[in-house]
Write a protein that holds these residues in place. Structure first.
Motif, PDB file in Angstrom:
ATOM      1  N   THR A  90       4.553   6.052   6.985  1.00  0.00           N
ATOM      2  CA  THR A  90       4.455   6.966   5.842  1.00  0.00           C
ATOM      3  C   THR A  90       5.068   8.313   6.185  1.00  0.00           C
ATOM      4  O   THR A  90       5.825   8.891   5.397  1.00  0.00           O
ATOM      5  N   TRP A  91       4.756   8.831   7.367  1.00  0.00           N
ATOM      6  CA  TRP A  91       5.307  10.121   7.806  1.00  0.00           C
ATOM      7  C   TRP A  91       6.830  10.074   7.870  1.00  0.00           C
ATOM      8  O   TRP A  91       7.509  11.027   7.487  1.00  0.00           O
ATOM      9  N   ARG A  92       7.373   8.959   8.306  1.00  0.00           N
ATOM     10  CA  ARG A  92       8.820   8.838   8.459  1.00  0.00           C
ATOM     11  C   ARG A  92       9.535   8.605   7.132  1.00  0.00           C
ATOM     12  O   ARG A  92      10.624   9.138   6.915  1.00  0.00           O
ATOM     13  N   SER A  93       8.948   7.838   6.226  1.00  0.00           N
ATOM     14  CA  SER A  93       9.686   7.341   5.064  1.00  0.00           C
ATOM     15  C   SER A  93       9.303   7.957   3.732  1.00  0.00           C
ATOM     16  O   SER A  93      10.017   7.748   2.749  1.00  0.00           O
ATOM     17  N   LEU A  94       8.189   8.681   3.664  1.00  0.00           N
ATOM     18  CA  LEU A  94       7.709   9.178   2.373  1.00  0.00           C
ATOM     19  C   LEU A  94       8.754  10.024   1.654  1.00  0.00           C
ATOM     20  O   LEU A  94       9.101   9.761   0.497  1.00  0.00           O
ATOM     21  N   GLY A  95       9.277  11.049   2.338  1.00  0.00           N
ATOM     22  CA  GLY A  95      10.238  11.938   1.698  1.00  0.00           C
ATOM     23  C   GLY A  95      11.536  11.240   1.360  1.00  0.00           C
ATOM     24  O   GLY A  95      12.074  11.402   0.262  1.00  0.00           O
ATOM     25  N   TRP A  96      12.047  10.445   2.290  1.00  0.00           N
ATOM     26  CA  TRP A  96      13.329   9.778   2.068  1.00  0.00           C
ATOM     27  C   TRP A  96      13.248   8.769   0.918  1.00  0.00           C
ATOM     28  O   TRP A  96      14.142   8.703   0.077  1.00  0.00           O
ATOM     29  N   ASP A  97      12.173   7.979   0.874  1.00  0.00           N
ATOM     30  CA  ASP A  97      12.035   6.965  -0.176  1.00  0.00           C
ATOM     31  C   ASP A  97      11.807   7.580  -1.551  1.00  0.00           C
ATOM     32  O   ASP A  97      11.978   6.904  -2.568  1.00  0.00           O
ATOM     33  N   SER A  98      11.405   8.855  -1.585  1.00  0.00           N
ATOM     34  CA  SER A  98      11.181   9.505  -2.880  1.00  0.00           C
ATOM     35  C   SER A  98      12.486   9.936  -3.548  1.00  0.00           C
ATOM     36  O   SER A  98      12.494  10.270  -4.738  1.00  0.00           O
ATOM     37  N   ILE A  99      13.597   9.918  -2.800  1.00  0.00           N
ATOM     38  CA  ILE A  99      14.872  10.398  -3.344  1.00  0.00           C
ATOM     39  C   ILE A  99      15.273   9.617  -4.585  1.00  0.00           C
ATOM     40  O   ILE A  99      15.699  10.184  -5.597  1.00  0.00           O
ATOM     41  N   ILE A 100      15.143   8.299  -4.529  1.00  0.00           N
ATOM     42  CA  ILE A 100      15.576   7.475  -5.651  1.00  0.00           C
ATOM     43  C   ILE A 100      14.747   7.763  -6.905  1.00  0.00           C
ATOM     44  O   ILE A 100      15.258   7.750  -8.026  1.00  0.00           O
ATOM     45  N   TYR A 101      13.458   8.093  -6.699  1.00  0.00           N
ATOM     46  CA  TYR A 101      12.605   8.402  -7.859  1.00  0.00           C
ATOM     47  C   TYR A 101      12.901   9.804  -8.387  1.00  0.00           C
ATOM     48  O   TYR A 101      12.839  10.030  -9.604  1.00  0.00           O
ATOM     49  N   LEU A 102      13.222  10.726  -7.491  1.00  0.00           N
ATOM     50  CA  LEU A 102      13.615  12.059  -7.940  1.00  0.00           C
ATOM     51  C   LEU A 102      14.908  11.991  -8.751  1.00  0.00           C
ATOM     52  O   LEU A 102      15.063  12.702  -9.752  1.00  0.00           O
ATOM     53  N   ALA A 103      15.828  11.124  -8.330  1.00  0.00           N
ATOM     54  CA  ALA A 103      17.069  10.945  -9.088  1.00  0.00           C
ATOM     55  C   ALA A 103      16.788  10.350 -10.457  1.00  0.00           C
ATOM     56  O   ALA A 103      17.386  10.753 -11.462  1.00  0.00           O
ATOM     57  N   ALA A 104      15.853   9.394 -10.509  1.00  0.00           N
ATOM     58  CA  ALA A 104      15.489   8.790 -11.795  1.00  0.00           C
ATOM     59  C   ALA A 104      14.810   9.808 -12.703  1.00  0.00           C
ATOM     60  O   ALA A 104      15.042   9.832 -13.921  1.00  0.00           O
ATOM     61  N   LEU A 105      13.976  10.672 -12.121  1.00  0.00           N
ATOM     62  CA  LEU A 105      13.320  11.725 -12.907  1.00  0.00           C
ATOM     63  C   LEU A 105      14.346  12.709 -13.469  1.00  0.00           C
ATOM     64  O   LEU A 105      14.216  13.169 -14.611  1.00  0.00           O
ATOM     65  N   LEU A 115       0.827  -1.210   0.000  1.00  0.00           N
ATOM     66  CA  LEU A 115       0.000   0.000   0.000  1.00  0.00           C
ATOM     67  C   LEU A 115       0.862   1.262   0.000  1.00  0.00           C
ATOM     68  O   LEU A 115       0.490   2.280  -0.601  1.00  0.00           O
ATOM     69  N   PHE A 116       1.997   1.207   0.668  1.00  0.00           N
ATOM     70  CA  PHE A 116       2.873   2.372   0.742  1.00  0.00           C
ATOM     71  C   PHE A 116       3.665   2.585  -0.546  1.00  0.00           C
ATOM     72  O   PHE A 116       4.047   3.718  -0.859  1.00  0.00           O
ATOM     73  N   PHE A 117       3.888   1.526  -1.311  1.00  0.00           N
ATOM     74  CA  PHE A 117       4.799   1.567  -2.457  1.00  0.00           C
ATOM     75  C   PHE A 117       4.520   2.713  -3.438  1.00  0.00           C
ATOM     76  O   PHE A 117       5.458   3.396  -3.858  1.00  0.00           O
ATOM     77  N   PRO A 118       3.270   2.974  -3.853  1.00  0.00           N
ATOM     78  CA  PRO A 118       3.059   4.046  -4.833  1.00  0.00           C
ATOM     79  C   PRO A 118       3.182   5.458  -4.260  1.00  0.00           C
ATOM     80  O   PRO A 118       3.330   6.416  -5.030  1.00  0.00           O
ATOM     81  N   LEU A 119       3.127   5.622  -2.953  1.00  0.00           N
ATOM     82  CA  LEU A 119       3.106   6.962  -2.365  1.00  0.00           C
ATOM     83  C   LEU A 119       4.393   7.754  -2.626  1.00  0.00           C
ATOM     84  O   LEU A 119       4.313   8.927  -3.006  1.00  0.00           O
ATOM     85  N   PRO A 120       5.602   7.177  -2.433  1.00  0.00           N
ATOM     86  CA  PRO A 120       6.808   7.955  -2.770  1.00  0.00           C
ATOM     87  C   PRO A 120       6.897   8.305  -4.253  1.00  0.00           C
ATOM     88  O   PRO A 120       7.441   9.364  -4.607  1.00  0.00           O
ATOM     89  N   ILE A 121       6.355   7.446  -5.117  1.00  0.00           N
ATOM     90  CA  ILE A 121       6.367   7.728  -6.557  1.00  0.00           C
ATOM     91  C   ILE A 121       5.475   8.930  -6.849  1.00  0.00           C
ATOM     92  O   ILE A 121       5.879   9.859  -7.568  1.00  0.00           O
ATOM     93  N   ILE A 122       4.288   8.931  -6.293  1.00  0.00           N
ATOM     94  CA  ILE A 122       3.356  10.045  -6.489  1.00  0.00           C
ATOM     95  C   ILE A 122       3.951  11.330  -5.926  1.00  0.00           C
ATOM     96  O   ILE A 122       3.891  12.398  -6.546  1.00  0.00           O
ATOM     97  N   PHE A 123       4.545  11.224  -4.730  1.00  0.00           N
ATOM     98  CA  PHE A 123       5.148  12.400  -4.093  1.00  0.00           C
ATOM     99  C   PHE A 123       6.289  12.945  -4.950  1.00  0.00           C
ATOM    100  O   PHE A 123       6.421  14.169  -5.125  1.00  0.00           O
ATOM    101  N   ALA A 124       7.132  12.056  -5.504  1.00  0.00           N
ATOM    102  CA  ALA A 124       8.249  12.490  -6.347  1.00  0.00           C
ATOM    103  C   ALA A 124       7.742  13.169  -7.611  1.00  0.00           C
ATOM    104  O   ALA A 124       8.294  14.194  -8.040  1.00  0.00           O
ATOM    105  N   LEU A 125       6.678  12.628  -8.209  1.00  0.00           N
ATOM    106  CA  LEU A 125       6.108  13.234  -9.416  1.00  0.00           C
ATOM    107  C   LEU A 125       5.547  14.625  -9.114  1.00  0.00           C
ATOM    108  O   LEU A 125       5.727  15.565  -9.901  1.00  0.00           O
ATOM    109  N   MET A 126       4.873  14.771  -7.974  1.00  0.00           N
ATOM    110  CA  MET A 126       4.321  16.067  -7.594  1.00  0.00           C
ATOM    111  C   MET A 126       5.438  17.062  -7.280  1.00  0.00           C
ATOM    112  O   MET A 126       5.383  18.224  -7.697  1.00  0.00           O
ATOM    113  N   LEU A 127       6.457  16.600  -6.550  1.00  0.00           N
ATOM    114  CA  LEU A 127       7.563  17.485  -6.186  1.00  0.00           C
ATOM    115  C   LEU A 127       8.346  17.921  -7.416  1.00  0.00           C
ATOM    116  O   LEU A 127       8.855  19.041  -7.479  1.00  0.00           O
ATOM    117  N   ASN A 128       8.409  17.043  -8.400  1.00  0.00           N
ATOM    118  CA  ASN A 128       9.129  17.358  -9.633  1.00  0.00           C
ATOM    119  C   ASN A 128       8.455  18.476 -10.423  1.00  0.00           C
ATOM    120  O   ASN A 128       9.103  19.151 -11.230  1.00  0.00           O
TER     121      ASN A 128
END
Length: 296
Positions: free
Chosen positions: A165-180, A81-94
């Motif tokens: 989610t509160w603890r890991s959302l931002g940190w786990d999005s780093i790898i997707y931001l790098a890929a973007l 359930l948590f897996f798509p959340l960092p991806i969505i967050f990275a896309l929004m932050l991008n």
């Protein structure tokens, strides 16, 4: 030139040495201790070999089956359930164009990752307190009765999910931001010339380019499927909800260290490790068949 190249390789190996020592000492050498799962371990004297005795006891235990069920449910929530959340967050932050705002959001969302679960548990217990917690004060504004989420069996798993989610959302999005950031701008420029909209560019450029990273992260996460988070659960668990949040790691801790049933707890830990390996291999093969991409 060859001598310089070899010298550079040695310097890189020296930089890698601490990490290699860590895995050697804390991950590879302890594997030899797994033999205790097949023995009646004794601290003093010879430990007799008993085969699969402890595994048979383990699988016949109602307590173990309940613990396994809790682990699967909590892991499903925290991984699938948590897996798509960092991806969505990275896309929004991008899509945030202001660099100052983007850096501020990144800093505030990365910060919880560096807090220990002792501190995080204290923050969430205070926030969810039925006496003066922030969430219950918000409930009072809508004339709702206070609720003790930390002792509510129906809510505690969602508390674990929310705090993770509160603890890991931002940190786990780093790898997707790098890929973007690695996606070639020429792809978007060509899409603009063809009249593609934002959703079309996301569907036909961004997501396909992110797919290899998503697949790799998902497969690696499957190896930790039975690691539902000892530190988090241990610090947020209490007697009122132990029946729904007691997981394999806390079970092994309680049986192995507190009750000193070393062979029995080693059998449970070995079972968890084998299942993790099987899940990685299954996820890899499934990904290869569906997407053509795997972990290797």
């Amino acid at each position: 030139m060859v001598a310089l190249a070899k010298k550079k390789e040695w310097s890189l190996l020296l930089l890698l040495a601490p990490a290699l020592l860590y895995f050697l000492i804390y991950h590879f050498i302890p594997i030899s201790g797994m033999v205790m799962a097949f023995q009646d371990y004794r601290i003093f004297g010879k430990s007799p070999f008993v085969g699969f005795k402890h595994f048979r006891i383990l699988f016949a235990s109602p307590a173990f089956l309940q613990v396994l069920r809790n682990t699967l449910i909590i892991s499903f929530m925290k991984i699938v359930l948590f897996f798509p959340l960092p991806i969505i967050f990275a896309l929004m932050l991008n899509e945030v164009r202001s660099s100052i705002l983007r850096k501020f959001i990144q800093s505030t969302t990365y910060l919880p990752h560096f807090l220990s679960w002792v501190v995080i548990a204290g923050i969430w217990i205070a926030f969810l307190s039925p006496a003066n917690g922030g969430l219950n004060q918000l409930r009072e504004m809508f004339n709702l009765a206070p609720k003790d989420y930390m002792t509510d069996k129906g809510a505690i798993r969602w508390v674990l999910f929310a705090s993770e989610t509160w603890r890991s959302l931002g940190w786990d999005s780093i790898i997707y931001l790098a890929a973007l950031a690695s996606i070639s701008p020429s792809l978007y420029e060509s899409a603009d010339l063809d009249g593609a909209g934002a959703l079309q560019k996301m569907r036909y450029i961004t997501l396909p380019e992110l797919l290899p990273t998503m697949v790799t992260v998902f497969i690696l996460n499957m190896g930790f499927f039975l690691n539902a988070g000892f530190d988090q659960v241990f610090n947020m668990m209490n007697d009122s909800v132990i029946s729904v949040v007691d997981i394999l790691d806390t079970y092994v801790y309680r049986i192995g260290l507190l009750n000193m049933q070393y062979s029995f707890s080693t059998a449970a830990s070995l079972f968890k490790g084998v299942i993790g390996l099987v899940l990685i291999l299954a996820a890899h093969q499934g990904s290869r068949k569906i997407t053509g991409k795997g972990l290797w």
